[in-house]
Design an enzyme around this catalytic site. Structure first.
Site, PDB file in Angstrom:
ATOM      1  CG  HIS A  33      -4.477   5.452   4.034  1.00 36.48           C
ATOM      2  ND1 HIS A  33      -4.021   4.863   2.895  1.00 36.48           N
ATOM      3  CD2 HIS A  33      -3.375   5.788   4.760  1.00 36.48           C
ATOM      4  CE1 HIS A  33      -2.699   4.843   2.903  1.00 36.48           C
ATOM      5  NE2 HIS A  33      -2.286   5.402   4.026  1.00 36.48           N
ATOM      6  CD  GLU A  89       0.805   6.775   5.391  1.00 37.20           C
ATOM      7  OE1 GLU A  89       1.989   6.670   5.755  1.00 37.20           O
ATOM      8  OE2 GLU A  89       0.039   5.794   5.294  1.00 37.20           O
ATOM      9  CB  CYS A 131      -3.369   0.319  -2.339  1.00 42.26           C
ATOM     10  SG  CYS A 131      -3.375   1.981  -3.002  1.00 42.26           S
ATOM     11  CB  CYS A 171      -9.264   5.302   0.416  1.00 42.44           C
ATOM     12  SG  CYS A 171      -7.573   5.652   0.966  1.00 42.44           S
ATOM     13  CG  ASP A 207      -1.852   1.182   1.296  1.00 41.17           C
ATOM     14  OD1 ASP A 207      -2.364   1.575   0.234  1.00 41.17           O
ATOM     15  OD2 ASP A 207      -2.077   1.748   2.381  1.00 41.17           O
ATOM     16  CB  SER A 208       0.347   4.781  -0.706  1.00 41.09           C
ATOM     17  OG  SER A 208      -0.818   4.976   0.076  1.00 41.09           O
TER      18      SER A 208
HETATM   19  N1  DGL Z   1      -4.698   3.345   0.767  1.00 42.32           N
HETATM   20  C1  DGL Z   1      -4.824   3.705  -0.571  1.00 42.32           C
HETATM   21  C2  DGL Z   1      -6.144   3.385  -1.205  1.00 42.32           C
HETATM   22  O1  DGL Z   1      -6.779   2.445  -0.781  1.00 42.32           O
HETATM   23  C3  DGL Z   1      -3.983   4.809  -1.113  1.00 42.32           C
HETATM   24  C4  DGL Z   1      -4.325   6.180  -0.735  1.00 42.32           C
HETATM   25  C5  DGL Z   1      -3.302   7.163  -1.271  1.00 42.32           C
HETATM   26  O2  DGL Z   1      -2.108   6.889  -1.146  1.00 42.32           O
HETATM   27  O3  DGL Z   1      -3.735   8.180  -1.812  1.00 42.32           O
HETATM   28  O4  DGL Z   1      -6.562   4.002  -2.136  1.00 42.32           O
END
Ligand code: DGL
Length: 264
Positions: free
Chosen positions: A188, A154, A76, A186, A13-14
């Protein structure tokens, strides 16, 4: 057939978003060794170009392949909706992706209004457009980009007033449009569920796809005879970040995992 494949399940993931997926997979498959890659240096992915997201997804995949993974969970939505087709065509290893759960939301909405909070690049992807087109034509999707949320998460500001204000700003218009179902598109945003619930109340259902992803991971491993059914050994669970490990350590505290900073 009983299999003892001890190679790792890889995740990327990011940043810390995909940890909710990792937890679900670990709950379902406790005998499996895992490696999680948090590309924190390049977060957020949601504001990058499709080409950049593909390039980063390839780089993450190469890192995981060098660690002997047997399957990769793209934890992600942004990377899945923009890059998974390329990854699947380039590598033979199986990939499991996560996409906004629009379809299940479509099956339960009574007001025919679904809200979705996701990144810009997820909402503007071809994959998301295709999934949305398959919904009943009476159903209206109210889309909202969660601009700024990933950076704050983050940065460890999950309970900050900034996040609360942004959530109010993003969710109130959906409430006014009478949604009864909210899709978190998302990974996150799973950290924001307590705050989101305070804003939307009890009657609006939040849909996330993490359990479906975990089940799919198990099914694919099973169908390819890649599961590790051996429960005699302690599993290895490694987390890598290419920024610093402060936020990972905070989220994973009390769990028996290894956390490393690595420049990739
Ligand atoms: N956690 C990610 C997602 O599900 C990435 C969010 C991001 O880095 O912008 O989209």
């Amino acid at each position: 057939m009983k299999t003892h494949n001890k190679n790792y399940i890889g995740f990327f993931d990011s940043g810390i978003g995909g940890i909710s997926i990792w937890k679900r997979v670990k709950d379902l498959l406790p005998n499996e060794n895992t490696i999680y890659l948090a590309d924190c240096k390049n977060a957020p992915y949601g504001q990058k170009s499709k080409e950049e997201i593909i390039e980063l997804s390839i780089k993450n995949t190469e890192f995981l392949l060098n660690q002997n993974v047997k399957i990769i969970v793209v934890a992600c939505n942004t990377a899945t909706t923009n890059a998974i087709q390329i990854l699947r065509s380039k590598y033979t290893i199986p990939f499991i992706g996560i996409e906004p759960a629009i379809k299940p939301a479509g099956l339960i909405t009574k007001t025919q209004r679904i809200g979705i909070l996701a990144t810009d690049k997820t909402l503007n992807s071809d994959l998301f457009a295709k999934t949305s087109e398959k919904l009943d034509s009476d159903i209206k999707i109210i889309e909202q980009v969660g601009k700024g949320l990933v950076n704050l998460i983050e940065g460890g500001h999950i309970e900050s007033n900034e996040i609360k204000n942004l959530l109010h700003q993003y969710l109130q218009p959906m409430l006014q449009k009478n949604i009864d179902t909210l899709v978190l598109g998302c990974t996150h945003y799973s950290y924001l569920i307590p705050e989101i619930k305070k804003i939307i109340g009890k009657h609006i259902k939040i849909i996330d796809s993490s359990l479906a992803v975990a089940k799919q991971t198990k099914n694919i491993l099973h169908s390819r005879n890649l599961l590790n059914i051996n429960n005699e050994f302690k599993t290895i669970d490694q987390f890598y970040s290419n920024k610093n490990t402060t936020i990972l350590s905070r989220i994973l505290k009390n769990l028996p995992v290894t956390i490393c900073e690595k420049n990739f």
